[in-house]
Design a protein around this motif. Structure first.
Motif, mmCIF file in Angstrom:
data_model
loop_
_atom_site.group_PDB
_atom_site.id
_atom_site.type_symbol
_atom_site.label_atom_id
_atom_site.label_comp_id
_atom_site.label_asym_id
_atom_site.label_seq_id
_atom_site.Cartn_x
_atom_site.Cartn_y
_atom_site.Cartn_z
ATOM 1 N N TYR A 181 0.854 -1.190 0.000
ATOM 2 C CA TYR A 181 0.000 0.000 0.000
ATOM 3 C C TYR A 181 0.887 1.236 0.000
ATOM 4 N N GLY A 227 -7.204 2.073 2.479
ATOM 5 C CA GLY A 227 -6.025 2.300 3.309
ATOM 6 C C GLY A 227 -6.075 1.550 4.625
ATOM 7 N N GLU A 251 -6.507 -1.406 -0.827
ATOM 8 C CA GLU A 251 -5.785 -0.202 -1.224
ATOM 9 C C GLU A 251 -6.718 0.986 -1.420
#
Length: 795
Positions: free
Chosen positions: A500, A556, A553
């Motif tokens: 990420y 988050g 992703e």
């Protein structure tokens, strides 16, 4: 003359005491187990070490001798009809210029024994093969011994575990033929009759360490070639799992008998004596003076003069120990101590095997180097003191060499040595080319594309760390960096990585206080030709060990699953972490569904979390996680991390282990694998289950899809309606799922082409098909990484 010792009993008893588990659960096992050191022998200043488990070549016995005051490898013995997986080197008996070597897995478990002889110039050659033409699977060669013109070969698995021992004799012309078959006097199957042998020519001792504590049968020779049973040695002092008779050492009228499974595998050794009439009686019992459960004292043993040397490979946290017991002139035991061994770590299993002849001894460390194994040669000096002369491993690197520089087209079902269909190999890097030490294997993987340079990187999990490989030029990949596991962690077969915001997040299962490592991937730009040694830029210690980390992703958030060993495990379910600031991960909440999982805590083995864009209008725009929870799939709404909600579960009656799965790109269908259904016999062929999630509250089973082999399935991923399945020994299976209810196989690439595609845990663990270039990178545990492309695809 002499001496053998039989294969390491460490594995024998660990397998006796546990049930089969999913390979990727913390209580499973997935050591490399190349088998070096599982059998050893010494004779006439020569040391012999078997390597049975290297899946890339036939079994080998290495011969060592002294040269210029050093011990060096002088020969490699291989059978004339050697095949991978034959078990050659599982048992060894050396006698002067002859060595008898067992290969119990030859010919689908029929087995054989091979005799090699040394010429006057020191070279070795095969002079005989002892096999049976009318045998079924019996593991002939699981144990071997010799005396003069007689060779004794054990087949403990014959007749469904009843067992037998075959006697071969050499005629005047030098040919070896079967002289006798010694049947198990006990009618009980599974006794392991023939698991261990010892002979002085006139007597033969046969160990049967299986059921009811174990026994040793004594046979005698009438001098005319006829053998008859003289007596049975059993001991009422041992428990049912003692393994009495697993190891034997005969010296004149004395016999040492090992029982490494006795008393919760603390182990014991028993001394028996025979009188002038040939009658045997119990004399004494030896045990480790500092032992405890599971040390397996008695896994190896030998007489050294009047002393007894006894191995306990699981002593000292698996480092192993070799005990020495001394006697006075009357034969009374007077002292005990430990012999100093080589430097060793946990699970090295020093003295798992042991052999001695004169002033030279050898002890196997079959667990060292992550199961690849090693051995220690010991010598006695003029003062009678023993010391380690050298720790040995096979010379030479990996059998597999890199394949780079140009694309290898899949033609007539092969790309180089690998079987394939519609998949070309762009390159292959073996383990040692990506920073892996001996015995290390790779496992899970992920990918990252540098937004600044466009370079594509494969991130590869290893037992003890993580490798980073630049695959931007897929025909010439470059190993660019490594990061070790945290200092407080321990090596583990299971490592998982996700990415990420230009950072990698790494967890490991059954790895002690590992936590989650955070690595800044932009540091890979600093590569200048020498592999970088990266350091973590952050460490999340809210969990200790964990099986997987899942990252959405789009939101988050990371979801650590399968947590154990400490920290907030969330019952093994979703441990939610805010990683929007990658270098400051913070705990956000837990979710688990106790109606799922083997332990009733909602354990998730793997998961996929997405911002839902599927057909169910009730949940569009919500953050949804689908967990593969051992017994069922679990669907949850985790939009509110403080108040996540269970939506639904779905299962099926013949599950083995609900392992992992992936959504189609429209979020309507979920393809799920089951890791243990093939191994447990629930299904005959590799199975993929298809779920319709149009209504998340009510998942519908669509169908089960079967491939044309029985390999165990593992991680699968979907891109552009193509599903890429890493299915262990059958490698990569590629399916077109544009019609989700009716998948069509459109390609494959087998990373382990050396055996049948049967259930088990070698081969391809995972793959990553999401690079924009269109390449597919795949890990294969004991091989390395493969970079592939579909044939109709332009890069």
């Amino acid at each position: 003359m002499k001496r053998l010792l039989i294969p390491c009993l460490t594995l024998l008893f660990s397998l006796t005491f546990i049930n089969a588990h999913a390979q990727t659960t913390p209580d499973g096992s997935s050591q490399a187990m190349m088998g070096y050191g599982n059998a050893v022998a010494v004779s006439d200043g020569q040391v012999f070490v078997g390597e049975t488990g290297n899946i890339h070549q036939t079994g080998i016995v290495y011969v060592y001798g002294q040269s210029d005051m050093d011990w060096t490898q002088q020969a490699m013995l291989k059978p004339s009809d050697g095949e991978i997986g034959n078990g050659f080197g599982s048992s060894i008996f050396a006698d002067g210029n002859r060595v008898l070597i067992g290969a119990p897995d030859r010919a689908d478990g029929m087995g054989a024994a091979y005799l090699f002889e040394r010429a006057s110039d020191g070279s070795w050659s095969q002079s005989a093969m002892m096999a049976l033409t009318d045998s079924t699977e019996g593991e002939l060669g699981a144990s071997v011994t010799m005396n003069g013109d007689h060779a004794f070969v054990g087949a403990p698995d014959e007749e469904d575990g009843l067992g037998a021992v075959y006697v071969f004799s050499r005629d005047d012309a030098g040919s070896w033929t079967q002289q006798a078959r010694l049947a198990n006097p006990d009618t009980a199957r599974g006794t392991g009759f023939g698991s261990a042998l010892a002979s002085d020519g006139s007597r033969l001792m046969v160990g049967a360490p299986g059921e009811q504590g174990g026994a040793v049968y004594v046979f005698s020779n009438d001098g005319m070639g006829s053998w008859s049973m003289q007596t049975t040695l059993a001991n009422q002092r041992v428990d049912e799992r003692a393994g009495f008779g697993a190891t034997l050492s005969l010296n004149g009228n004395e016999l040492l008998i090992g029982a490494p499974g006795h008393d919760a595998a603390s182990g014991a050794v028993f001394l028996y004596r025979s009188d002038d009439s040939g009658s045997w009686s119990y004399d004494s019992r030896l045990a480790a003076f500092d032992g405890g459960p599971f040390v397996q004292f008695g896994s190896s043993l030998a007489f050294v003069g009047s002393d007894a040397w006894i191995g306990a490979p699981n002593a000292e946290d698996g480092r192993g120990a070799l005990y020495r017991y001394s006697r006075d002139m009357s034969g009374n035991w007077t002292g005990a101590g430990k012999l100093g061994g080589p430097d060793r770590g946990e699970d090295d299993s020093f003295a798992g095997t042991f052999a001695v002849d004169g002033d030279v001894a050898v002890a196997g460390l079959p667990g060292s180097d992550y199961g690849a194994g090693s051995a220690a040669i010991m010598e006695r000096d003029a003062s009678g003191n023993w010391m380690v002369a050298k720790k040995i491993i096979p010379e030479g690197g990996s059998v597999l060499q890199p394949i780079t520089g140009s694309e290898v087209e899949c033609t007539e079902g092969e790309a180089d040595m690998f079987e394939c269909s519609n998949m070309n190999m762009l390159s292959f890097l073996p383990l040692d080319a990506i920073g892996a030490d001996r015995g290390v294997r790779v496992n899970d993987m992920w990918g990252w594309t540098d937004p600044q340079t466009g370079n594509e990187y494969a991130i590869i999990g290893r037992n003890e760390g993580t490798s980073f490989v630049n695959v931007s030029d897929p025909m010439n990949p470059v190993f660019v960096a490594t990061i070790p596991m945290p200092d407080d962690a321990q090596s583990a077969v299971w490592r998982d990585i996700k990415v990420y915001d230009n950072h990698a997040f790494i967890v490991a299962d059954n790895a002690g206080h590992h936590g989650m490592q955070v690595v800044d991937l932009t540091e890979l730009r600093n590569f200048d030709g020498e592999p970088l040694h990266l350091e973590q830029v952050a460490h999340y210690d809210g969990i200790h060990s964990a099986h997987n980390v899942v990252i959405n992703e789009d939101s988050g958030f990371a979801y650590v699953v399968g947590s154990s060993g400490g920290g907030n495990t969330c019952g093994g379910g979703l441990h939610m972490v805010n990683i929007q600031d990658p270098t400051n991960p913070t705990f956000a909440g837990c979710f688990s569904d106790p109606s799922t999982g083997r332990s009733g805590t909602g354990y998730s083995h793997d998961a996929q979390c997405v911002n839902y864009e599927g057909p169910d209008e009730d949940y569009q725009g919500r953050e949804i996680c689908i967990g593969a929870n051992e017994t069922a799939i679990s669907i949850a709404d985790v939009t509110d991390k403080e108040n996540p909600e269970a939506i639904a579960t779905a299962s099926y009656p013949d599950y083995g282990y609900v392992h992992q799965g992936w959504l189609t790109e429209d979020h309507r269908y979920f393809f799920q694998n089951d890791e243990l259904d093939e191994l447990s016999g629930n299904v005959e062929n590799t199975r993929t289950l298809i779920w319709d999630l149009s209504d998340l509250d009510d998942p519908q089973f669509v169908r089960e899809y079967f491939l044309d082999n029985s390999s165990s399935d593992h991680n699968l991923y979907i891109k552009d309606n193509i599903m890429y399945q890493s299915n262990y020994v059958s490698g990569l299976q590629v399916l077109d799922v544009s019609d989700p209810a009716n998948p069509v196989k459109v390609g494959e690439f087998d990373t382990v082409p050396w055996g049948e595609d049967t259930p088990g845990f070698s081969g391809s663990w995972s793959n990553y098909p999401y690079f924009q270039s269109g390449i597919v990178v795949m890990t294969s545990g004991r091989e390395g990484i493969f970079i592939l492309k579909r044939q109709q695809q332009d890069l």
